[in-house]
Design an enzyme around this catalytic site. Structure first.
Site, short mmCIF file in Angstrom:
data_model
loop_
_atom_site.label_atom_id
_atom_site.label_comp_id
_atom_site.label_asym_id
_atom_site.label_seq_id
_atom_site.Cartn_x
_atom_site.Cartn_y
_atom_site.Cartn_z
N ASP A 113 0.26 -29.43 5.12
CA ASP A 113 -0.83 -30.30 4.83
C ASP A 113 -0.49 -31.69 5.14
OD1 ASP A 113 -3.05 -28.54 4.21
OD2 ASP A 113 -2.30 -28.40 2.28
N ASP A 173 -6.95 -23.39 7.23
CA ASP A 173 -7.04 -24.74 7.14
C ASP A 173 -6.23 -25.69 7.98
OD1 ASP A 173 -7.59 -23.29 4.76
OD2 ASP A 173 -7.49 -24.83 3.33
N GLY A 231 -4.25 -9.84 7.36
CA GLY A 231 -4.89 -10.84 6.45
C GLY A 231 -5.10 -10.80 4.98
N THR A 233 -6.62 -13.01 1.30
CA THR A 233 -7.18 -14.49 0.73
C THR A 233 -6.53 -14.80 -0.47
OG1 THR A 233 -9.36 -15.59 0.32
CG2 THR A 233 -8.84 -13.45 -0.94
N ARG A 245 -15.52 -22.39 2.37
CA ARG A 245 -14.57 -23.53 2.96
C ARG A 245 -13.77 -22.99 3.97
NH1 ARG A 245 -12.58 -25.47 -1.44
NH2 ARG A 245 -10.40 -25.59 -1.11
N TRP A 249 -13.73 -24.51 7.97
CA TRP A 249 -12.57 -25.04 8.55
C TRP A 249 -12.21 -24.46 9.99
CZ3 TRP A 249 -11.22 -28.94 6.50
CH2 TRP A 249 -11.03 -29.28 5.01
N SER A 361 -11.64 -24.55 -6.34
CA SER A 361 -10.82 -23.28 -6.48
C SER A 361 -11.50 -22.28 -7.50
CB SER A 361 -9.36 -23.44 -6.67
OG SER A 361 -8.51 -22.22 -6.76
N SER A 364 -11.56 -15.19 -9.17
CA SER A 364 -12.25 -13.81 -9.00
C SER A 364 -11.35 -12.91 -9.69
CB SER A 364 -12.77 -13.75 -7.76
OG SER A 364 -11.93 -13.09 -6.72
#
Length: 400
Positions: A113, A173, A231, A233, A245, A249, A361, A364
């Site tokens: 980042d 991101d 993939g 999450t 989000r 992105w 954030s 779940s």
């Protein structure tokens, strides 16, 4: 435009310049008031009970506060407010000093980042006022970012110790971190930054966009062969859903990818990813935190995703055929109208932020994240809200 999007946008109102001016005037007033507490300190990533608390220059989010200071400085200059502009310039320079110290000490920089931290703070400061400290800090940040590049798989690793299978991944991101590398290459004449950015963009866009044009948040590569693996999450509702989000992105990221590469296929990728985002918006054009959810679901919104997507549409509109560009600009104006009318902070007594109802954030049953900043202001949401309004106010030289 799909029939679903046509129906969604019917009778929606675009934001007027007068409303943009009023929103930016309030943002300037709010930020000027914030400087008392947040010049030598930074805002935490999200508000608590409406208010941001002070933090040191840590975490991946602090650059967005400095970015707000620079956007406010640009607005104050545009309005001819010399006193405010001088105060903001001084605060921005204090914060650049902090970012230079942070990269020199390598304090919490072992992640991807660097762009989020150093583009809206130090690159912006160099572009706007010629800050040599900003230039130095941003180039060092670019040097740090390329240490996370994997030739096997050709991507920049997101987090965690390098060369471990469980960390051999990138996230969507990172497309917004790459402008730092392009800038560093232009500034220094060194191709290495540019080459790594190009390779990561190709790998990311080839893998994060699913067949239905939703996007993966996280994508793992095979550590031995460099081939795509799977993939997943971390912050979306579940692996197969589209984290709002993350999709935003993707909207902004494909626009940035086209800006720097001029590969025409990225315009089509942008249209597809943006189309999916729009087709999964509720009637007020501000998404729930995951696009799995829609009208009537008792889930929190993520207003920050709306601002990010609007910025992406305004960026890509500059490079498209006039009719297409006008279409996406109009949608961005509709989104910003909704945010200004229904989501922005209107009283300094209720919050020291700018935009309500963001989600950092959300936990779940299917993701690995910790619950933070749910239904709050968050620092990048405030920043991209100001950036979108700034873009709608006239020509703007992006910090990205």
């Amino acid at each position: 435009m799909s029939e679903k999007v046509t129906k969604l946008l019917k009778d929606k109102t675009r934001i007027r310049q007068e409303e943009i001016n009023q929103a930016m005037d309030f943002a300037l007033t709010q930020i000027m008031d914030n400087l008392k507490e947040f010049t030598c300190h930074f805002k935490k990533a999200y508000s608590e009970n409406g208010f941001y608390q002070a933090t040191e220059n840590v975490n991946w989010t602090t650059g967005f506060w400095t970015g707000q200071i620079w956007l406010a400085w640009e607005w104050a200059r545009k309005k001819g407010l010399a006193r405010e502009a001088d105060a903001l310039k001084e605060a921005g320079q204090v914060q650049i000093d902090s970012f230079l110290e942070r990269i020199n000490e390598k304090r919490e920089v072992d992640h991807h980042d660097m762009g989020f931290l150093y583009s809206p703070s130090c690159v912006a400061g160099y572009k706007l006022i010629g800050s040599q400290k900003g230039r130095e800090a941003a180039i060092k940040a670019a040097d740090q970012l390329i240490t996370r590049f994997h030739p096997v798989g050709e991507f920049i690793q997101a987090w965690g110790p390098m060369d471990q299978p469980e960390n051999y991944r990138f996230i969507i991101d990172c497309l917004l971190n790459l402008p730092l590398l392009y800038w560093a290459s232009e500034e220094t004449g060194k191709e290495r930054y540019h080459e790594i950015a190009e390779k990561h963009i190709h790998t990311a866009i080839a893998n994060v966009i699913r067949e239905d044009y939703s996007t993966w948040h996280t994508f793992f590569m095979n550590m031995e062969t460099g081939e795509p693996d799977h993939g997943a999450t971390c912050q979306g509702y579940r692996d197969g859903s589209a984290w709002a989000r993350g999709q935003a992105w993707g909207v902004y990221g494909t626009a940035v990818a086209y800006r720097y590469t001029k590969r025409k296929r990225y315009i089509e990728d942008f249209k597809h990813v943006t189309g999916y985002f729009l087709e999964h918006l509720p009637s007020d054009l501000v998404p729930y935190w995951d696009l799995e959810f829609g009208e009537g679901d008792e889930e929190p919104r993520d207003s920050s995703s709306a601002s990010i997507a609007a910025c992406g549409m305004l960026e890509m509109a500059k490079y498209m055929e006039p009719e297409d560009g006008a279409y996406y600009r109009e949608i961005a104006e509709m989104i910003m109208k909704s945010l200004v009318d229904h989501y922005r902070v209107t009283s300094m007594e209720t919050s020291n932020g700018l935009v309500l109802h963001s989600t950092y954030s959300k936990k779940s049953p299917y993701n690995t994240c910790t619950p933070e900043g749910v239904d709050a202001c968050n620092i990048w949401g405030d920043y991209f809200y100001m950036e979108a309004l700034t873009r709608l106010s006239g020509e703007w030289n992006p910090y990205w």
